[in-house]
Design a protein around this motif. Structure first.
Motif, PDB file in Angstrom:
ATOM      1  N   THR A  32     -60.402 -47.871  18.753  1.00 26.38           N
ATOM      2  CA  THR A  32     -61.000 -48.577  19.881  1.00 26.38           C
ATOM      3  C   THR A  32     -61.520 -49.914  19.365  1.00 26.38           C
ATOM      4  O   THR A  32     -62.487 -49.955  18.606  1.00 26.38           O
ATOM      5  N   PRO A  33     -60.873 -51.036  19.738  1.00 23.22           N
ATOM      6  CA  PRO A  33     -61.358 -52.332  19.271  1.00 23.22           C
ATOM      7  C   PRO A  33     -62.677 -52.716  19.951  1.00 23.22           C
ATOM      8  O   PRO A  33     -62.859 -52.469  21.145  1.00 23.22           O
ATOM      9  N   VAL A  34     -63.577 -53.299  19.171  1.00 23.27           N
ATOM     10  CA  VAL A  34     -64.874 -53.758  19.682  1.00 23.27           C
ATOM     11  C   VAL A  34     -65.025 -55.228  19.303  1.00 23.27           C
ATOM     12  O   VAL A  34     -65.121 -55.562  18.117  1.00 23.27           O
ATOM     13  N   ASP A  35     -65.031 -56.107  20.304  1.00 28.15           N
ATOM     14  CA  ASP A  35     -65.202 -57.531  20.041  1.00 28.15           C
ATOM     15  C   ASP A  35     -66.666 -57.777  19.682  1.00 28.15           C
ATOM     16  O   ASP A  35     -67.553 -57.661  20.538  1.00 28.15           O
ATOM     17  N   ASN A  91     -49.953 -52.070   7.800  1.00 26.85           N
ATOM     18  CA  ASN A  91     -51.291 -51.750   7.313  1.00 26.85           C
ATOM     19  C   ASN A  91     -51.903 -50.566   8.071  1.00 26.85           C
ATOM     20  O   ASN A  91     -52.603 -49.738   7.491  1.00 26.85           O
ATOM     21  N   PHE A  92     -51.589 -50.483   9.377  1.00 32.53           N
ATOM     22  CA  PHE A  92     -52.152 -49.409  10.198  1.00 32.53           C
ATOM     23  C   PHE A  92     -51.146 -48.299  10.487  1.00 32.53           C
ATOM     24  O   PHE A  92     -51.438 -47.376  11.256  1.00 32.53           O
ATOM     25  N   GLY A  93     -49.978 -48.395   9.875  1.00 32.92           N
ATOM     26  CA  GLY A  93     -49.009 -47.306   9.943  1.00 32.92           C
ATOM     27  C   GLY A  93     -48.455 -47.011  11.315  1.00 32.92           C
ATOM     28  O   GLY A  93     -48.316 -45.839  11.706  1.00 32.92           O
ATOM     29  N   VAL A  94     -48.163 -48.063  12.092  1.00 33.94           N
ATOM     30  CA  VAL A  94     -47.609 -47.859  13.435  1.00 33.94           C
ATOM     31  C   VAL A  94     -46.258 -48.565  13.561  1.00 33.94           C
ATOM     32  O   VAL A  94     -46.007 -49.587  12.917  1.00 33.94           O
ATOM     33  N   SER A  95     -45.403 -48.028  14.398  1.00 33.14           N
ATOM     34  CA  SER A  95     -44.059 -48.590  14.602  1.00 33.14           C
ATOM     35  C   SER A  95     -44.066 -49.616  15.720  1.00 33.14           C
ATOM     36  O   SER A  95     -44.949 -49.625  16.586  1.00 33.14           O
ATOM     37  N   LEU A  96     -43.058 -50.474  15.709  1.00 33.55           N
ATOM     38  CA  LEU A  96     -42.910 -51.477  16.773  1.00 33.55           C
ATOM     39  C   LEU A  96     -42.733 -50.784  18.125  1.00 33.55           C
ATOM     40  O   LEU A  96     -43.266 -51.248  19.143  1.00 33.55           O
ATOM     41  N   GLU A  97     -42.005 -49.692  18.149  1.00 32.92           N
ATOM     42  CA  GLU A  97     -41.777 -48.964  19.399  1.00 32.92           C
ATOM     43  C   GLU A  97     -43.102 -48.504  20.023  1.00 32.92           C
ATOM     44  O   GLU A  97     -43.319 -48.652  21.230  1.00 32.92           O
ATOM     45  N   MET A 152     -61.690 -41.783  19.716  1.00 30.93           N
ATOM     46  CA  MET A 152     -61.060 -42.848  18.928  1.00 30.93           C
ATOM     47  C   MET A 152     -62.099 -43.571  18.077  1.00 30.93           C
ATOM     48  O   MET A 152     -63.214 -43.824  18.535  1.00 30.93           O
ATOM     49  N   LYS A 153     -61.734 -43.901  16.863  1.00 31.51           N
ATOM     50  CA  LYS A 153     -62.645 -44.577  15.949  1.00 31.51           C
ATOM     51  C   LYS A 153     -62.788 -46.053  16.319  1.00 31.51           C
ATOM     52  O   LYS A 153     -61.808 -46.728  16.616  1.00 31.51           O
ATOM     53  N   LYS A 154     -64.030 -46.551  16.276  1.00 33.22           N
ATOM     54  CA  LYS A 154     -64.277 -47.950  16.605  1.00 33.22           C
ATOM     55  C   LYS A 154     -63.929 -48.854  15.422  1.00 33.22           C
ATOM     56  O   LYS A 154     -64.150 -48.495  14.268  1.00 33.22           O
ATOM     57  N   ILE A 155     -63.386 -50.044  15.747  1.00 33.05           N
ATOM     58  CA  ILE A 155     -63.130 -51.054  14.726  1.00 33.05           C
ATOM     59  C   ILE A 155     -63.529 -52.403  15.299  1.00 33.05           C
ATOM     60  O   ILE A 155     -63.159 -52.758  16.421  1.00 33.05           O
ATOM     61  N   GLY A 156     -64.349 -53.139  14.561  1.00 31.92           N
ATOM     62  CA  GLY A 156     -64.809 -54.433  15.029  1.00 31.92           C
ATOM     63  C   GLY A 156     -63.759 -55.509  14.854  1.00 31.92           C
ATOM     64  O   GLY A 156     -62.948 -55.462  13.926  1.00 31.92           O
ATOM     65  N   GLU A 211     -52.958 -54.379  20.509  1.00 32.94           N
ATOM     66  CA  GLU A 211     -51.916 -53.394  20.759  1.00 32.94           C
ATOM     67  C   GLU A 211     -51.685 -52.526  19.521  1.00 32.94           C
ATOM     68  O   GLU A 211     -51.468 -51.312  19.621  1.00 32.94           O
ATOM     69  N   VAL A 212     -51.749 -53.157  18.355  1.00 33.22           N
ATOM     70  CA  VAL A 212     -51.543 -52.436  17.090  1.00 33.22           C
ATOM     71  C   VAL A 212     -52.696 -51.470  16.843  1.00 33.22           C
ATOM     72  O   VAL A 212     -52.486 -50.309  16.469  1.00 33.22           O
ATOM     73  N   LEU A 213     -53.910 -51.921  17.078  1.00 35.09           N
ATOM     74  CA  LEU A 213     -55.086 -51.089  16.826  1.00 35.09           C
ATOM     75  C   LEU A 213     -55.128 -49.886  17.763  1.00 35.09           C
ATOM     76  O   LEU A 213     -55.422 -48.764  17.338  1.00 35.09           O
ATOM     77  N   ILE A 214     -54.824 -50.104  19.031  1.00 36.67           N
ATOM     78  CA  ILE A 214     -54.824 -49.000  20.000  1.00 36.67           C
ATOM     79  C   ILE A 214     -53.715 -48.008  19.663  1.00 36.67           C
ATOM     80  O   ILE A 214     -53.916 -46.788  19.726  1.00 36.67           O
TER      81      ILE A 214
END
Length: 330
Positions: A21-24, A119-125, A1-5, A13-16
């Motif tokens: 992979t979210p990075v704080d 923006n990230f192309g994901v559905s609510l489901e 999975m690509k990292k995103i800061g 939830e949207v990023l995953i």
């Protein structure tokens, strides 16, 4: 999975769901053995001395760890984030703005999160499926919290750290879930270890990593870490959907909304005093005025800047504050 800061907690939830992979970047910055290097990088690149160390640390951590994509919260967190995104863009980092709307209505929150999903192309489901998986970790975080303020087995630093890490699950949701369960099992086997003073911690997580351990030397413990607890989303399980969950999230909204939950927790956890942490050069420092007016227990304000440990002056002030609380309780 690509990292995103991420510059603070966002709808992970949207990023995953989108395969990231979210990075704080806050955690990446402050847990580094060379954390000061990240600040130096920013100042060498022109960031002023009179700017929040967190912003400079995030900047340095992003560049040094080859983070090429970042989510910046431009409303509801740091007022400097918008410009931070612009500077990082000039360094080749792709930025995505996200806003927790100041007007704080259900409609506005739903609109912003819907834009984020588009923006990230994901559905609510798909997002809701991820949210239910994350809620299993949040149940464990609630248990950890209760081990602190009810069972009196977990210490204040454990309460702070293990809830804080739910902002990005320490880079791996499954592994962090296993880690958290293991820690809870260890803590549950301990004997009860109450402290005479029950403290609350308000404000952003501290630069100084020794604060929670320091107060325990004086028969005191932080049994409430406000923002860290919000990062763990303790009420997410009851939320009908992601929109309700982030509407109910107190940290990015006005102080009046935050105070409703703070006042409930002061009573529930039977707090004797509050330490309100503010960061140098941060607009949130002004909230200390309102907190001291509205809370009916003693409040002490401490300010952090660049150092990751308490200085002698702050230690003396904390010791005097705790002595006063002991006298009041006696």
């Amino acid at each position: 999975m690509k990292k995103i800061g991420i510059t603070t907690t966002v709808p992970t939830e949207v990023l995953i769901a989108a395969g990231y992979t979210p990075v704080d970047l806050n955690n990446l910055f402050i847990t580094s053995d060379e954390y000061y290097k990240y600040i130096d990088i920013a100042e060498r690149d022109g960031f002023p001395k009179s700017m929040c160390a967190w912003i400079k640390g995030i900047y340095g951590a992003c560049l040094e760890n080859n983070i090429t994509e970042i989510i910046g919260v431009t409303e509801g967190d740091c007022s400097n984030t918008k410009v931070l995104l612009e500077v990082l863009k000039s360094k080749g980092v792709k930025g995505h703005p996200f806003a927790f709307p100041h007007c704080h209505t259900r409609e506005s929150v739903k609109r912003e999160i819907s834009k984020f999903m588009d923006n990230f192309g994901v559905s609510l489901e798909k997002v809701e499926k991820v949210r239910q998986e994350i809620n299993l970790l949040r149940k464990d975080a609630i248990r950890l919290d209760k081990l602190t303020y009810i069972d009196e087995k977990a210490d204040g630093f454990e309460n702070h750290l293990f809830q804080l890490c739910l902002s990005d699950f320490d880079g791996n949701m499954e592994k962090y879930g296993e880690f958290l369960k293991e820690k809870i099992n260890q803590i549950e086997k301990r004997d009860k270890n109450p402290k005479k003073l029950r403290l609350g911690y308000l404000g952003v997580p501290p630069m100084q990593g020794d604060l929670h351990h320091f107060v325990e030397k004086f028969d005191a413990r932080f049994v409430y870490n406000e923002v860290q607890r919000e990062f763990a989303f303790p009420r997410a399980i009851e939320a009908e959907n992601i929109f309700e969950q982030y509407y109910d999230y107190t940290y990015p909204y006005d102080i009046e909304y935050r105070l409703k939950d703070i006042l409930e927790q002061v009573k529930l956890r039977k707090l004797d005093g509050i330490v309100h942490y503010t960061q140098a050069f941060c607009h949130r420092a002004i909230e200390d005025i309102i907190l001291k007016e509205k809370l009916d227990i003693p409040v002490m304000n401490i300010e952090g800047d660049k150092h990751n440990s308490l200085d002698a002056r702050t230690k003396l002030r904390l010791e005097a504050f705790l002595d006063m609380l002991h006298d009041l309780k006696s």
